[in-house]
Design an enzyme around this catalytic site. Sequence first.
Site, PDB file in Angstrom:
ATOM      1  N   LYS A 183       0.825  -1.198   0.000  1.00 43.44           N
ATOM      2  CA  LYS A 183       0.000   0.000   0.000  1.00 43.44           C
ATOM      3  C   LYS A 183       0.873   1.268   0.000  1.00 43.44           C
ATOM      4  CE  LYS A 183      -4.021  -2.184   0.125  1.00 43.44           C
ATOM      5  NZ  LYS A 183      -3.847  -3.632   0.093  1.00 43.44           N
TER       6      LYS A 183
HETATM    7  C1  LIG Z   1      -5.377  -4.400   0.579  1.00 42.17           C
HETATM    8  C2  LIG Z   1      -6.838  -4.244   0.541  1.00 42.17           C
HETATM    9  C3  LIG Z   1      -7.658  -4.713   1.578  1.00 42.17           C
HETATM   10  C4  LIG Z   1      -7.147  -5.533   2.707  1.00 42.17           C
HETATM   11  O1  LIG Z   1      -6.181  -4.898   3.462  1.00 42.17           O
HETATM   12  P1  LIG Z   1      -5.456  -5.721   4.642  1.00 42.17           P
HETATM   13  O2  LIG Z   1      -4.811  -4.646   5.449  1.00 42.17           O
HETATM   14  O3  LIG Z   1      -4.475  -6.625   3.978  1.00 42.17           O
HETATM   15  O4  LIG Z   1      -6.498  -6.467   5.382  1.00 42.17           O
HETATM   16  C5  LIG Z   1      -9.015  -4.470   1.506  1.00 42.17           C
HETATM   17  N1  LIG Z   1      -9.551  -3.819   0.471  1.00 42.17           N
HETATM   18  C6  LIG Z   1      -8.796  -3.357  -0.556  1.00 42.17           C
HETATM   19  C7  LIG Z   1      -9.455  -2.625  -1.675  1.00 42.17           C
HETATM   20  C8  LIG Z   1      -7.424  -3.578  -0.560  1.00 42.17           C
HETATM   21  O5  LIG Z   1      -6.686  -3.157  -1.587  1.00 42.17           O
END
Ligand SMILES: *Cc1c(COP(=O)(O)O)cnc(C)c1O
Length: 380
Positions: A183
Amino acid sequence: MPDVLPLIELAAPTLGEAERHALAEVITSGWLTMGERVRAFETAFAQLHDVPDAVAVSSATAALHLALAAHDIGPGDEVLVPSMTFVATVNAVVAVGASPVFVDVVAPDTPHLDLADARRRLTARTRAVVVMPFGGYAMDLTAWRAFAEEHDLVLVEDAAHCAGTSAPTGVHGPAAFSFFTNKNMTTAEGGMLLVPDPDRRERARRMRAHGMTASTLDRDRGRAVGYDVVECGHNFRMDELRAALGLVQLERLPEWNARRRELSAHYRAALAAELPAVTVPFTAEHPTTAHLLPVLLPAGTDRAAVMAALRAAQVQSSVHYPPVHLFTAYGTVDPARKLPRTEEFGARELTLPLHPALTTGDVDRVVATLGNALAVQHRV
Ligand SMILES: *Cc1c(COP(=O)(O)O)cnc(C)c1O
């Protein structure tokens, strides 16, 4: 020996001496979880996003879960969800016992939830709607809020792509952020929940740690003796190591997001000039954290072959996302339901490398490599 080109990664965290030092400080402190760094990270994250407070959790998936649970969404309730999202959005709805109802996107060039289709999917049981600002491209949440208020729904933002957004977030309803490794900022694993209603926010904070009324730190510091458990909760806590990483990363997030936007603009210009048949969703002016660089390949392109050609030239790529309603686990939710715009986007989308360490030269190389891969196909 043939020259081996350096690998251009799809995404890469920026980690350095500051992160190493922050982790070492936690080790030295001897207090490893849910302490003062977690609280400081919550405060700093809330400040950056211009909201009163925040709840740090173990992932965005946990944040989505708590957002729904703290608003009493559960068995018997329907929740409108995108299919064009990461599966966690929908898994969280099922985890609280509610039923997901898939909604199509606006169009392949605007892969955001479609308000008109959402309206068509309403029933007497609809209790919430989850929107996901794809790639960090801001959504018109004022319109969604009016829709939510009209039908008495909780408006939840899956803001996994939105850390550092300058668009209002967590003010119309709860917003869940992700700090997973790929992210815009990372704590390795981790997430943050914004909840506008202070009572629901404190409820989410309690549910993060088993529904307990006091933390280990409170008891250690003599701020509490014993504790009560006022409702069933979870272990969705964040630890001090992650919060220490988060505090360091948060400081550089605005600069990294600005760099992502510069690189996105360079991609848009280079693609328009070199490969006009390949388009980029949204527009150059759309407010965004530029989490992803999605492109739409010409209809009928063999995407797997393009991805293999990119890989052979040391360029990583991916697909965001395979539609959730087509997965085995979700194919039975409403088998007759077609989401034509989601399916077209899912079939033609290709995600190109985007992270702050890329150079404009890297972007030019990605575009040239993509051009070669497409030229080979069109000759066949
Ligand atoms: C990465 C992501 C998640 C999940 O995030 P985590 O922190 O790994 O649980 C949920 N929704 C979207 C759109 C994502 O890109």
